[in-house]
Design a protein around this motif. Structure first.
Motif, PDB file in Angstrom:
ATOM      1  N   LYS A  45      31.999  41.693  43.329  1.00  0.00           N
ATOM      2  CA  LYS A  45      33.416  41.578  43.410  1.00  0.00           C
ATOM      3  C   LYS A  45      33.920  43.018  43.538  1.00  0.00           C
ATOM      4  N   ASN A  92      35.952  44.761  46.420  1.00  0.00           N
ATOM      5  CA  ASN A  92      37.487  45.467  46.207  1.00  0.00           C
ATOM      6  C   ASN A  92      37.578  46.651  46.802  1.00  0.00           C
ATOM      7  N   LYS A 145      43.174  46.318  49.623  1.00  0.00           N
ATOM      8  CA  LYS A 145      43.108  46.658  48.090  1.00  0.00           C
ATOM      9  C   LYS A 145      42.937  47.938  47.372  1.00  0.00           C
ATOM     10  N   ASP A 201      48.502  46.979  44.684  1.00  0.00           N
ATOM     11  CA  ASP A 201      47.837  46.155  43.929  1.00  0.00           C
ATOM     12  C   ASP A 201      48.076  46.318  42.563  1.00  0.00           C
ATOM     13  N   PHE A 261      44.049  33.516  35.774  1.00  0.00           N
ATOM     14  CA  PHE A 261      43.944  33.999  37.326  1.00  0.00           C
ATOM     15  C   PHE A 261      42.749  35.130  37.217  1.00  0.00           C
ATOM     16  N   ILE A 262      42.781  36.122  36.288  1.00  0.00           N
ATOM     17  CA  ILE A 262      41.900  37.138  36.301  1.00  0.00           C
ATOM     18  C   ILE A 262      40.434  36.340  36.114  1.00  0.00           C
ATOM     19  N   GLN A 282      39.329  33.597  37.056  1.00  0.00           N
ATOM     20  CA  GLN A 282      39.010  33.306  38.534  1.00  0.00           C
ATOM     21  C   GLN A 282      38.333  34.010  39.539  1.00  0.00           C
ATOM     22  N   GLN A 283      38.948  35.430  39.410  1.00  0.00           N
ATOM     23  CA  GLN A 283      38.536  36.287  40.369  1.00  0.00           C
ATOM     24  C   GLN A 283      37.244  36.715  40.018  1.00  0.00           C
ATOM     25  N   PHE A 284      36.742  36.650  38.931  1.00  0.00           N
ATOM     26  CA  PHE A 284      35.078  36.936  38.700  1.00  0.00           C
ATOM     27  C   PHE A 284      34.376  35.848  38.531  1.00  0.00           C
TER      28      PHE A 284
END
Length: 271
Positions: free
Chosen positions: A208, A212, A218, A247, A266-267, A269-271
């Protein structure tokens, strides 16, 4: 116009800021651990390149003294030197923990204490600390880095009050993802192959991060931060925090608008 002393000016944000301020007519004391390796800043007018290691107080004292001797006074200190230890906290060595705080927190404190007598004598001065969006929010596997940046935020906010009566301003610049060597030379990584319980998550995180830093949408150029630093140094405002990068603005707005549960979900879910 004035004079700015910058730590960590050999690459990235520090170097971009040194060049930007020089272009705007400022005198620049560009400091770094190995000035003999610098090939570009030496050639710029108004730029003085000096050795300064934030973990070695004698180099700090000497750089401050030489800067004042050359330009008469220093108006702005930019505490930019820093790096990141990423990875699994359980795998972090004592040396990694100590150096992460030694550079990002104690080193910043060393330089700040060294410049304060000069600012007090002048009854003026501005301290700008490069924090991070990671000083207000966190991501997994960056616990050591985040803890130092949260410390810088707390230190800066407290000093903001403490130094105001002396006409010394304290400001924070909080960049997001910046196109520097953050994932290269400036990244140390803590991992132990024996800690197999972390392997899947660790591998997912690294993928990830790589995604990014390869996505132009980003990542901001270090010049974006240099412009924000210039604004903070020149706007004559009592404002404490300045954000650098779209960002960072997005994440900090979300942090403000959402509950802890919503934002942290939310954070995650990103990882």
């Amino acid at each position: 116009m004035g004079t700015i002393l910058i730590t960590g000016a050999s690459t990235g944000i520090g170097k971009a800021t040194a060049k930007y301020f020089a272009e705007k007519g400022w005198n620049v004391v560009a400091t770094m651990r190995s000035p003999e390796k610098e090939t570009e800043l030496h050639n710029l007018q108004r730029v003085m390149v000096l050795e300064l290691d934030v973990e070695k107080k004698e180099t700090i004292r000497e750089a401050v003294a030489q800067g004042i001797d050359r330009f008469g006074k220093i108006d702005v200190l930019l505490n930019n030197a820093g790096y990141c230890v990423g990875g699994v906290f359980e795998a972090a060595t004592e040396a990694q923990i100590n150096r992460q705080f030694g550079v990002n927190v104690f080193g910043l404190m060393n330089v700040t204490q060294a410049i304060l007598p000069h600012f007090r004598a002048n009854k003026a001065g501005t301290i700008i600390n490069i924090s991070s969006v990671g000083g207000r929010i966190t991501f997994p596997l960056l616990s050591l880095y985040h803890s130092t940046k949260w410390a810088v935020e707390g230190l800066s906010e407290s000093l903001y009050y403490e130094l105001a009566a002396l006409n010394i301003k304290v400001k924070l610049v909080e960049p997001g993802n910046i196109d520097t060597d953050f994932t290269g030379r400036s990244l140390d990584y803590a991992y132990d192959e024996a800690l197999t319980d972390y392997k899947e998550y660790n591998d997912s995180f690294l993928l990830k991060v790589e995604e990014n830093f390869k996505d132009p949408a980003k990542v901001s150029k270090p010049e974006v931060v240099a412009e924000v630093v210039f604004e903070a140094a020149n706007d004559n405002k009592t404002r404490l925090r300045y954000t650098a990068g779209q960002d960072a603005e997005f994440l900090l707005h979300m942090r403000k608008e959402k509950s802890d549960e919503e934002f942290m979900g939310f954070i995650a879910q990103q990882f």
